[in-house]
Design a protein around this motif. Structure first.
Motif, PDB file in Angstrom:
ATOM      1  N   GLY A  43      41.474 -39.392 -22.558  1.00 11.14           N
ATOM      2  CA  GLY A  43      43.072 -39.769 -22.987  1.00 11.14           C
ATOM      3  C   GLY A  43      43.116 -41.094 -22.900  1.00 11.14           C
ATOM      4  N   GLU A  44      42.496 -42.040 -22.013  1.00 15.84           N
ATOM      5  CA  GLU A  44      42.792 -43.192 -21.913  1.00 15.84           C
ATOM      6  C   GLU A  44      42.289 -43.994 -23.100  1.00 15.84           C
ATOM      7  N   ALA A  53      50.198 -40.122 -27.336  1.00 17.58           N
ATOM      8  CA  ALA A  53      50.597 -39.830 -25.872  1.00 17.58           C
ATOM      9  C   ALA A  53      51.091 -38.342 -25.815  1.00 17.58           C
ATOM     10  N   GLU A  54      51.974 -37.815 -26.636  1.00 17.47           N
ATOM     11  CA  GLU A  54      52.342 -36.554 -26.551  1.00 17.47           C
ATOM     12  C   GLU A  54      51.487 -35.331 -27.015  1.00 17.47           C
ATOM     13  N   HIS A  94      48.040 -35.778 -27.911  1.00 16.11           N
ATOM     14  CA  HIS A  94      46.412 -35.485 -27.497  1.00 16.11           C
ATOM     15  C   HIS A  94      46.537 -36.410 -26.160  1.00 16.11           C
ATOM     16  N   PRO A  95      47.169 -35.913 -25.009  1.00 12.19           N
ATOM     17  CA  PRO A  95      47.248 -36.501 -23.705  1.00 12.19           C
ATOM     18  C   PRO A  95      45.528 -36.769 -23.148  1.00 12.19           C
ATOM     19  N   ASP A  96      44.836 -35.562 -23.572  1.00 15.27           N
ATOM     20  CA  ASP A  96      43.425 -35.491 -22.901  1.00 15.27           C
ATOM     21  C   ASP A  96      42.347 -35.622 -23.803  1.00 15.27           C
ATOM     22  N   ARG A 123      45.213 -47.324 -19.458  1.00  9.50           N
ATOM     23  CA  ARG A 123      44.861 -47.247 -20.978  1.00  9.50           C
ATOM     24  C   ARG A 123      43.782 -48.163 -21.516  1.00  9.50           C
TER      25      ARG A 123
END
Lengths: 653, 653
Positions: A182-183, A238-239, A241-243, A154
């Motif tokens: 997402g990183e 993280a949950e 907007h993972p991408d 990240r």
């Protein structure tokens, strides 16, 4: 004067990390202790950004202690600050974690120490920041590099909220969404203040959520001083907007963490926040120290821990130099001029205080345009004002005025309408902020703009003449202003006519001639002349305020019979006065093969105290004397003992 | 070759304006006729932007005929195009209305005629545009100037949609809202294509409505080819948003108005729009002419009017020069290099075709980053990629690469990670687009960036060596590429070692030495040498591809015994090779007072044909021969008849 300052050793941080089990309290104690060391570093250094460092401290603590996976490890998560002036706070946290030498606490803004803004030469700093608005773009590049290497680390970037006025931030958003980064997480240190006043009063950001959402980013909000909310925000990130890239707007208080510096302590209606930069007063320092210690001790007490055991040092801190500074005088002169000339309009890039424009704003509110941290917009707006028959004066630090809107200044110039660009903080000094703020490439970057004259006054009377020139010339002008105190030997110089391409002899000597511009270069040259005189070498020192104009007749007359010519400039590489003079001498064709040497910067400016950095670059009086003296003795003195001949005096105008 | 071309005289426009009563049909007929003349102008000029001009034609017609109050009058409403490359369409409309001389129809991109992009030297052009993203800022400045003068004139700015990728647009929005600029309307020519392909494929704009709304602007949408909808949109603008800036997103078709050029005629899956710039083929021209005439005639018929009576001319149009161009070759070489070197990544700023990167994109899609018209973001992304261990090659036209991201290139340089910047279209030529596209200030603007080498190859073999240098040097490099066809006398030059600061003797002669870089300058110098030889003056021509590096030993050896040195450069003002060489000669100290002259640009580059503009700036072979010959004869020949001595040959590497 002697001051007793306290700092928290690494062992105390280790105690807190080891014995405070609650992660939220641990982060808050760590932040309070980091703030104490930040206070120490900035007080000792004599300058630095307390407001921004304190504002971001809780976010930084939470990220480094809890959120990030192996930060600073070669393959770990990456964190950096785009705004950069919160560096002292980040340094304090990294020192506490053993990521930087503890010695760095005592070496902020010192040569070989920790620079005023982040530099990749410091371990753990991936980028050189401090020039605003580049961070998101740099992070995107790093993410793409990680992907090509198969890494999923990240990348978390901290930006200011005022910083978001820079167009590059908005230019950078779309491709992050297109690449589904997402990183990438941007944390906005949303303290609602930029430099000295409120973002809403400078250039309101509008609907921040709407702007990021419209660009395809996920947007989350939290209290940037509440570790529980920070934890929740990163979990949501993280949950939900993972991408996609996500911005976390962290509401903070500038100077937050202690009442003394907290913007929330500002009086109702007070427009100016006093702790953006510079060292705190002894009273403010001591009050803040007490407040921060109490905060940390209270947390320690709740966890059965003894109070903090700080180290103390008694230091002789230099007093801030007093005397006239050209930007301040300039501001008063422009304010007066605007009373006479209704065409004068002033534009500012969020540096009202440092560009001396407060009196102008107060006297001519209708002709003052606060553009915020948006130099390109400011310069093109000036083009529009010029098209409307006005004479715009555009203001920022030289470092931000010569490069980012470089194409815009050129575009205005091709319209052949006069615009005056006033860059303060020009040259190598002050050296504390580091190379993002040291303008030593401005002359070459602007010197070839058609119809633009680069002019650098060295003393008050010359500034007065320079401003009159700016007001009347059909050319555009880049007025290069040092923000250093004008040295005593220059401060009282009398008025003298300002003739394009001509300079003034400040000191006459038979053995060699040295050219320079601006108070810093000339003071060092006069100092060098003094040293050389003691060695029997007599140096003529010429104040040449014109960087891209030279009068061939004057130059020819001045240098007739001279065996050695030197040009000293706070300029890197090509395009400065050394080039200007050398080429003119060759094209005039009367040069007789005497010695010539240009003395400028040969590398990226160092960060340190002014004295350290002048010496490190060989630009202080002793080094200049050595260099000039060696050439003169090496190649022999002049053959004609002209001394202080009339022609030299005639060359003074 | 001989071509018969037709154009519509002003009298025909007068007939339509006088006899077509319906304002909507009148505007549509006017637009069709303007398109015919735009087609004529661009075909005759041999270059220009048909797609963008046609896309905007109906909006322009409606604005000038119906919407604006006394446009082009000193106190009337103001209209200008920020994208600028739709200038031919605007010229055609202004000529039809008698706002520009009809003669201009025949003088697009000719010296003293109508420039390729708007310039304030042309009546009715308030600003120099064509360098994208500055228009909204300029309009804001004009609005503020109007307010200070008590004027309430409206200012309408046309922007492209691809143009909105420039961060400056977003930087400019907030203060327009803060100032409640009801006078300001931005019309987005929303044709969904930028340069050669779809905006969504380059860098999607996201939610345009959301972005403008979030910045406090009013947003309206309409069909940009439907006068009724345009009328309604401007009425709404006035009623619903009297006190705020408004953007009208006008949906258009690139090349709209005739099937031949309309993007809607692109085949399904076809990625490249073929009519962004350049002259149309004879077939496309004739087809489009028929279609446009039919459209106009049909409207005239409905209103009882006779068909159009065009004028026709038979012209001998020069064929496009054929031969190798360096950017195209460069693209192939970089593509090959990337097969060997996995660290090579290419970034492009929406100039895929002109920077030669199509083969790279196709061969290495994972290492190709299309950044869109966002040079600052692109350059800082490159810094991020370099931080990740890659070797980024950054591409745009020189004019857009050296100035707008100037601070970003410097910031990358201070991180001391090699990045290669490749600027095509460098130098004075082509001269048709005008000064926004003529990069003659790039050497000085970048030459003093620490650790950045400015290198300009002049022929294919040298480009190959230059690219190898770019791939292996620890420095960063600005690779300056002319986009002109490499002249025959240079195209076949053999490979020669590329040694920093050293050049190659292309032709040896005893009387003088002239330095130059790049195919255009060197071809003119070789031409001048030929002319001079016929006069008995023998000129040595040196190809010096290094703009900010000089080898003192090589230079000293080359110039020993030389009485006259000349440096010719496509560079304005200071910081170029003339300065570099002059200063080195003085600092080396062996210069014996021989003649020296730098020959560069002394003013903003003119617009015209290449031959016209080279001559106008005294940079063509005859002028160079005259200048050099006069100096040589004036000051006499060399005393030592060295001729083609071995040392000159040794100086070739």
């Amino acid at each position: 004067m002697d001051r007793s300052l306290a700092w928290i050793p690494r062992t105390e941080f280790a105690r807190v990390l080891g014995h405070v089990d609650d992660p939220y309290d641990r982060a808050l104690a760590f932040a309070a202790m980091s703030r104490i060391n930040t206070l120490y570093m900035i007080t000792r250094a004599g300058s630095g950004h307390i407001g921004s460092s304190f504002s971001a401290a809780d976010v930084v603590s939470w990220l480094l202690l809890e959120e990030l996976d192996r930060p600073f490890e070669p393959d770990g998560d990456v964190y950096f600050s785009s705004k950069g002036h919160d560096a002292p706070g980040l340094y304090a946290a990294m020192i506490a974690l053993g990521r930087l030498d503890e010695d760095g606490l005592h070496r902020l803004r010192r040569l070989g120490g920790l620079p005023g803004h982040p530099d990749v030469g410091t371990p753990g700093m991936p980028f050189n920041t401090g020039s605003l608005g580049m961070g998101i773009s740099k992070a995107k590049g790093l993410v793409l590099a990680h992907r090509l290497a198969g890494r999923t680390s990240r990348v978390v970037v901290m930006t200011g909220d005022g910083e978001l006025q820079e167009g590059q931030n908005w230019e950078a958003l779309p491709s992050a969404a297109r690449y589904g980064m997402g990183e990438l997480t941007v944390v906005v240190d949303h303290n609602r203040l930029q430099s000295d006043t409120y973002v809403t009063d400078v250039s309101d950001l509008g609907d921040l959520t709407g702007k990021f959402t419209a660009a395809g980013w996920g947007v989350l909000h939290c209290d940037g001083h509440d570790p529980r909310q920070l934890e929740k925000a990163f979990a949501q990130r993280a949950e939900e907007h993972p991408d996609r890239p996500v911005v976390i707007v962290a509401d903070t208080v500038k100077g937050g963490g202690c009442p003394t510096f907290a913007a929330t302590s500002m009086a109702p209606g007070e427009w100016r926040y006093r702790h953006h930069s510079g060292a705190p007063s002894p009273e403010d320092h001591d009050a803040a120290y007490r407040e921060l210690t109490a905060t940390a001790d209270e947390i320690l007490r709740r966890h059965g821990q003894a109070p903090l055991a700080p180290e103390t040092l008694t230091l002789d801190l230099p007093a801030k130099p007093s005397g006239v500074r050209l930007p301040e005088l300039y501001g008063r002169l422009l304010t007066e001029a605007a009373h006479e000339d209704p065409r004068i309009v002033a534009l500012d890039g969020d540096l009202l205080l440092d560009t001396g424009l407060i009196p102008f704003r107060d006297a001519h509110p209708d002709r003052f345009v606060e553009c915020g941290i948006a130099e390109q917009d400011m310069v093109s707006m000036a083009g529009g004002l010029a098209a409307g028959g006005l004479r715009p004066f555009v203001h920022s630090f030289s470092c931000f005025l010569h490069a980012r809107p470089n194409e815009h200044i050129y575009n205005n110039a091709t319209e052949r309408r006069p615009v005056v660009y006033v860059g303060s903080l020009a040259g190598l000094l002050p050296a504390g902020p580091g190379h993002s703020h040291q303008a030593v490439r401005d002359v070459s970057a602007l010197g070839s703009v058609p119809g633009l004259t680069v002019l650098e006054p060295s003393h008050p009377a010359q500034l007065d003449a320079a401003l009159r020139y700016c007001r009347t010339t059909p050319d555009s002008v880049y007025l290069r202003l040092s923000s250093q105190v004008v040295p005593a030997e220059l401060a009282e110089l009398p008025p003298a006519p300002l003739v394009p391409g001509r300079g003034h002899v400040l000191r006459a000597g038979r053995d060699a001639v040295a050219f320079g511009a601006g108070p810093v270069v000339l003071a060092q040259l006069l100092g060098a002349a003094g040293i050389l005189a003691a060695q029997g070498v007599e140096l003529t020192v010429v104040d040449l305020p014109w960087h891209n104009r030279i009068d061939p007749t004057w130059l020819d007359e001045l240098l007739t019979g001279v065996r050695h010519a030197f040009v000293v400039e706070h300029q890197y590489g090509s395009g400065g006065q050394a080039d200007l003079i050398a080429r003119q001498l060759l094209e005039t064709g009367t040069w007789d093969g005497a010695g010539f040497r240009g003395i400028g910067l040969t590398d990226v400016p160092r960060c340190g105290t002014d004295a350290e950095v002048l010496a490190a670059h060989g630009m202080d009086a002793p080094h200049l004397a050595q260099l000039i003296g060696a050439d003169v003795l090496d190649r022999g003195r002049t053959t004609e003992p002209t001394g202080d001949t009339p022609w030299k005096l005639s060359a003074t105008n």
